[in-house]
Motif scaffolding. Structure first.
Motif, PDB file in Angstrom:
ATOM      1  N   ILE A 256       0.832  -1.198   0.000  1.00 59.14           N
ATOM      2  CA  ILE A 256       0.000   0.000   0.000  1.00 59.14           C
ATOM      3  C   ILE A 256       0.868   1.249   0.000  1.00 59.14           C
ATOM      4  CG2 ILE A 256      -1.533   1.376   1.477  1.00 59.14           C
ATOM      5  CD1 ILE A 256      -3.008  -1.203   2.176  1.00 59.14           C
ATOM      6  N   GLN A 257       1.959   1.244   0.760  1.00 56.14           N
ATOM      7  CA  GLN A 257       2.845   2.412   0.784  1.00 56.14           C
ATOM      8  C   GLN A 257       3.473   2.658  -0.584  1.00 56.14           C
ATOM      9  OE1 GLN A 257       5.239   1.127   4.231  1.00 56.14           O
ATOM     10  NE2 GLN A 257       4.463   2.916   5.324  1.00 56.14           N
ATOM     11  N   LEU A 258       3.834   1.591  -1.297  1.00 58.72           N
ATOM     12  CA  LEU A 258       4.363   1.752  -2.651  1.00 58.72           C
ATOM     13  C   LEU A 258       3.292   2.309  -3.586  1.00 58.72           C
ATOM     14  CD1 LEU A 258       6.434  -1.533  -3.224  1.00 58.72           C
ATOM     15  CD2 LEU A 258       7.255   0.712  -2.469  1.00 58.72           C
ATOM     16  N   GLN A 259       2.075   1.808  -3.460  1.00 58.02           N
ATOM     17  CA  GLN A 259       0.988   2.280  -4.313  1.00 58.02           C
ATOM     18  C   GLN A 259       0.714   3.761  -4.089  1.00 58.02           C
ATOM     19  OE1 GLN A 259      -2.181  -0.379  -3.271  1.00 58.02           O
ATOM     20  NE2 GLN A 259      -1.425  -2.031  -4.570  1.00 58.02           N
ATOM     21  N   GLN A 260       0.733   4.175  -2.836  1.00 53.01           N
ATOM     22  CA  GLN A 260       0.473   5.578  -2.543  1.00 53.01           C
ATOM     23  C   GLN A 260       1.537   6.477  -3.143  1.00 53.01           C
ATOM     24  OE1 GLN A 260       0.123   5.417   1.728  1.00 53.01           O
ATOM     25  NE2 GLN A 260      -2.070   4.983   1.673  1.00 53.01           N
ATOM     26  N   ALA A 261       2.801   6.042  -3.099  1.00 51.38           N
ATOM     27  CA  ALA A 261       3.878   6.827  -3.714  1.00 51.38           C
ATOM     28  C   ALA A 261       3.717   6.875  -5.228  1.00 51.38           C
ATOM     29  CB  ALA A 261       5.234   6.240  -3.335  1.00 51.38           C
ATOM     30  N   PHE A 262       3.313   5.751  -5.816  1.00 46.97           N
ATOM     31  CA  PHE A 262       3.145   5.715  -7.272  1.00 46.97           C
ATOM     32  C   PHE A 262       1.980   6.600  -7.710  1.00 46.97           C
ATOM     33  CE2 PHE A 262       1.727   4.051 -11.336  1.00 46.97           C
ATOM     34  CZ  PHE A 262       2.927   3.990 -12.031  1.00 46.97           C
ATOM     35  N   VAL A 263       0.920   6.649  -6.920  1.00 42.98           N
ATOM     36  CA  VAL A 263      -0.213   7.514  -7.240  1.00 42.98           C
ATOM     37  C   VAL A 263       0.262   8.950  -7.441  1.00 42.98           C
ATOM     38  CG1 VAL A 263      -2.253   8.620  -6.258  1.00 42.98           C
ATOM     39  CG2 VAL A 263      -2.019   6.144  -6.147  1.00 42.98           C
ATOM     40  N   LYS A 264       1.085   9.433  -6.531  1.00 42.60           N
ATOM     41  CA  LYS A 264       1.549  10.818  -6.628  1.00 42.60           C
ATOM     42  C   LYS A 264       2.422  11.018  -7.857  1.00 42.60           C
ATOM     43  CE  LYS A 264       1.052  12.295  -1.859  1.00 42.60           C
ATOM     44  NZ  LYS A 264       1.625  13.127  -0.787  1.00 42.60           N
ATOM     45  N   ALA A 265       3.251  10.039  -8.174  1.00 38.62           N
ATOM     46  CA  ALA A 265       4.086  10.138  -9.363  1.00 38.62           C
ATOM     47  C   ALA A 265       3.240  10.151 -10.629  1.00 38.62           C
ATOM     48  CB  ALA A 265       5.084   8.989  -9.403  1.00 38.62           C
ATOM     49  N   LEU A 266       2.190   9.334 -10.655  1.00 41.08           N
ATOM     50  CA  LEU A 266       1.334   9.253 -11.832  1.00 41.08           C
ATOM     51  C   LEU A 266       0.531  10.531 -12.028  1.00 41.08           C
ATOM     52  CD1 LEU A 266       0.254   7.668 -14.172  1.00 41.08           C
ATOM     53  CD2 LEU A 266      -1.221   6.408 -12.625  1.00 41.08           C
ATOM     54  N   ILE A 267       0.061  11.099 -10.941  1.00 35.38           N
ATOM     55  CA  ILE A 267      -0.672  12.368 -11.052  1.00 35.38           C
ATOM     56  C   ILE A 267       0.240  13.451 -11.605  1.00 35.38           C
ATOM     57  CG2 ILE A 267      -1.770  14.208  -9.720  1.00 35.38           C
ATOM     58  CD1 ILE A 267      -2.892  12.041  -7.896  1.00 35.38           C
ATOM     59  N   ALA A 268       1.463  13.508 -11.112  1.00 38.52           N
ATOM     60  CA  ALA A 268       2.420  14.489 -11.621  1.00 38.52           C
ATOM     61  C   ALA A 268       2.667  14.275 -13.111  1.00 38.52           C
ATOM     62  CB  ALA A 268       3.726  14.408 -10.835  1.00 38.52           C
ATOM     63  N   GLN A 269       2.733  13.015 -13.539  1.00 33.16           N
ATOM     64  CA  GLN A 269       2.990  12.704 -14.942  1.00 33.16           C
ATOM     65  C   GLN A 269       1.845  13.155 -15.834  1.00 33.16           C
ATOM     66  OE1 GLN A 269       5.762  11.589 -16.135  1.00 33.16           O
ATOM     67  NE2 GLN A 269       5.164  11.242 -18.275  1.00 33.16           N
ATOM     68  N   THR A 270       0.610  12.942 -15.400  1.00 35.96           N
ATOM     69  CA  THR A 270      -0.534  13.327 -16.225  1.00 35.96           C
ATOM     70  C   THR A 270      -0.599  14.842 -16.419  1.00 35.96           C
ATOM     71  OG1 THR A 270      -2.030  13.449 -14.311  1.00 35.96           O
ATOM     72  CG2 THR A 270      -1.881  11.345 -15.470  1.00 35.96           C
ATOM     73  N   LYS A 271      -0.057  15.591 -15.474  1.00 31.67           N
ATOM     74  CA  LYS A 271      -0.061  17.054 -15.599  1.00 31.67           C
ATOM     75  C   LYS A 271       1.055  17.549 -16.518  1.00 31.67           C
ATOM     76  CE  LYS A 271      -2.264  18.024 -11.153  1.00 31.67           C
ATOM     77  NZ  LYS A 271      -3.405  18.755 -11.713  1.00 31.67           N
ATOM     78  N   GLN A 272       2.055  16.710 -16.781  1.00 31.64           N
ATOM     79  CA  GLN A 272       3.190  17.118 -17.594  1.00 31.64           C
ATOM     80  C   GLN A 272       3.095  16.660 -19.044  1.00 31.64           C
ATOM     81  OE1 GLN A 272       6.650  15.565 -15.598  1.00 31.64           O
ATOM     82  NE2 GLN A 272       6.257  16.695 -13.709  1.00 31.64           N
ATOM     83  N   VAL A 273       2.350  15.584 -19.306  1.00 33.61           N
ATOM     84  CA  VAL A 273       2.329  15.024 -20.650  1.00 33.61           C
ATOM     85  C   VAL A 273       1.633  15.981 -21.619  1.00 33.61           C
ATOM     86  CG1 VAL A 273       0.156  13.766 -20.296  1.00 33.61           C
ATOM     87  CG2 VAL A 273       1.815  12.957 -21.998  1.00 33.61           C
ATOM     88  N   GLY A 274       2.198  16.158 -22.805  1.00 34.41           N
ATOM     89  CA  GLY A 274       1.680  17.154 -23.755  1.00 34.41           C
ATOM     90  C   GLY A 274       0.683  16.570 -24.724  1.00 34.41           C
ATOM     91  N   VAL A 275      -0.487  16.181 -24.257  1.00 27.89           N
ATOM     92  CA  VAL A 275      -1.448  15.533 -25.139  1.00 27.89           C
ATOM     93  C   VAL A 275      -2.214  16.516 -26.014  1.00 27.89           C
ATOM     94  CG1 VAL A 275      -1.735  13.535 -23.657  1.00 27.89           C
ATOM     95  CG2 VAL A 275      -3.182  15.521 -23.304  1.00 27.89           C
ATOM     96  N   LEU A 276      -2.366  17.754 -25.588  1.00 31.22           N
ATOM     97  CA  LEU A 276      -3.168  18.696 -26.361  1.00 31.22           C
ATOM     98  C   LEU A 276      -2.545  18.990 -27.724  1.00 31.22           C
ATOM     99  CD1 LEU A 276      -4.336  21.207 -23.610  1.00 31.22           C
ATOM    100  CD2 LEU A 276      -5.698  19.500 -24.806  1.00 31.22           C
ATOM    101  N   SER A 277      -1.217  18.881 -27.824  1.00 33.01           N
ATOM    102  CA  SER A 277      -0.542  19.133 -29.086  1.00 33.01           C
ATOM    103  C   SER A 277      -0.344  17.854 -29.901  1.00 33.01           C
ATOM    104  CB  SER A 277       0.834  19.781 -28.824  1.00 33.01           C
ATOM    105  OG  SER A 277       1.636  18.919 -28.034  1.00 33.01           O
TER     106      SER A 277
END
Length: 376
Positions: A256-277
């Motif tokens: 669960i602790q690993l999953q919680q850390a990965f959640v935060k990393a994944l959220i950060a990634q979705t905000k950085q990926v340039g899908v609109l272009s």
């Protein structure tokens, strides 16, 4: 449980009668593993917002991908009252069914049943700028209320059973009923994800960047990571959120602790990926996201899911407070955990009142020993 009043959550007493003392070490984890379903669901909801940029045929294609269940009709009126303070509570589930693509990824025999081996309550505070996430350990011994499945089959209440038996017994309706009985909090929505969708989604995002502070070697999860920074592909990400004896004390709590850390990393990634272009990446993400999730009927269309996801855009990884429901290892069986009722009540009270979860609610509880092994 009525809509006007909520009784104290029902859980088994720690000292009810003699219990067989467990022998030896905790059991070796099942090779089937589990997934970071909150990560997938959060990402799925987020990228669906982008679907509005597509043409009409894309809308209908994506709308046809979404599978939904009318939880409200199935559960009826015997539920906790809805919050009237502007907050929302979402139950995020993951079933480890072994059919289709999931069988190839997760292993095991087809039609061997399904379990909600990862479950998280996501509380969105009023204004949707911050959230608290409460992970529920699958091995928690609870009293499961009577419930019915999607086909109308009913199941009697059961005492002193594992939390994940609720989904195995009656699917999503039984899981939601159990969480509401346990917490006394009404779930406004539910989201469910699977192995294959999680892996595809990470790949469509171009991977997720994490840092491991120590090597992780787990042949059962096919995961071999040196200490350092990595951009994980879908298979590696799935291995990371499935591993349990690769880190910590080998328990589900460490995972669960690993999953919680990965959640935060994944959220950060979705905000950085340039899908609109990138129209192709936009479509691929939206297509995978809508195929990945099963929702309650209130979120069962692209428009409603997009509206919901729009409310999540203001929540960053730093705005999420992630905790695990307070438990201690069962002295009679180290493969099970017992809920700490007094501490858990602090969490439920805080969420009902749309307040932050106090540190005292989790201080001294069992943790799994994997905190800090993975960082965003």
């Amino acid at each position: 449980m009525s809509t006007e009043s909520t009784p104290e959550p029902g859980i088994p007493e720690t000292g009810n009668g003699p219990r067989r003392r467990g022998k030896g070490r905790r059991r070796k984890p099942r090779s089937t593993g589990r997934k970071a379903l909150l990560a997938t669901a959060w990402t799925a909801a987020g990228v669906v917002v982008l679907a509005g940029a597509g043409a009409g045929y894309v809308y209908f294609k994506l709308n046809g991908n979404i599978h939904s269940i009318d939880i409200n009709q199935m559960l009826g009126r015997d539920r906790p009252a809805k919050a009237d303070n502007g907050s929302q509570n979402i139950l995020v589930l993951g079933s480890d069914t072994r059919d289709g693509a999931n069988r190839k990824i997760g292993g095991g025999a087809a039609d061997s049943g399904a379990r909600s081996d990862t479950a998280m309550i996501v509380h969105l505070y009023k204004g949707h700028k911050k959230a608290s996430v409460v992970s529920i350990p699958r091995d928690t011994l609870i009293d499961r209320p009577a419930c019915a499945d999607t086909k109308g089959h009913t199941y009697p209440a059961a005492k002193n059973v594992m939390f994940n038996s609720a989904y195995a017994t009656g699917g999503a309706p039984c899981a939601v009923r159990t969480v509401e009985s346990l917490s006394g909090i009404r779930m406004d929505h539910y989201l469910e994800v699977d192995f294959a969708g999680f892996q595809r989604l990470v790949d469509d995002l171009g991977g997720v960047r994490v840092t491991t502070t120590r090597p992780i070697q787990d042949p059962d999860s096919h995961l071999h990571l040196a200490a350092g920074t990595h951009t994980l592909d879908g298979a590696q990400a799935l291995g990371l959120v499935r591993t349990r004896h690769g880190v910590g004390d080998g328990s589900d709590l460490g995972r669960i602790q690993l999953q919680q850390a990965f959640v935060k990393a994944l959220i950060a990634q979705t905000k950085q990926v340039g899908v609109l272009s990138n129209p192709k990446k936009l479509y691929d993400l939206a297509d995978t996201a809508t195929r990945t999730v099963t929702t309650d009927s209130d979120l069962g269309s692209v428009n409603s899911l997009a509206d919901f996801a729009g409310g999540l855009k203001g929540i960053s990884a730093s705005g999420m407070h992630m905790v695990t429901m307070p438990v201690q290892y069962d002295p009679a069986d180290p493969n099970r955990v017992l809920l700490e009722r007094t501490k858990a009540r602090q969490i439920w009270t805080a969420l009902k009142n749309d307040q932050p979860v106090p540190d005292s609610a989790t201080a001294g509880s069992a943790t799994g020993g994997a905190k800090g092994v993975v960082t965003p």
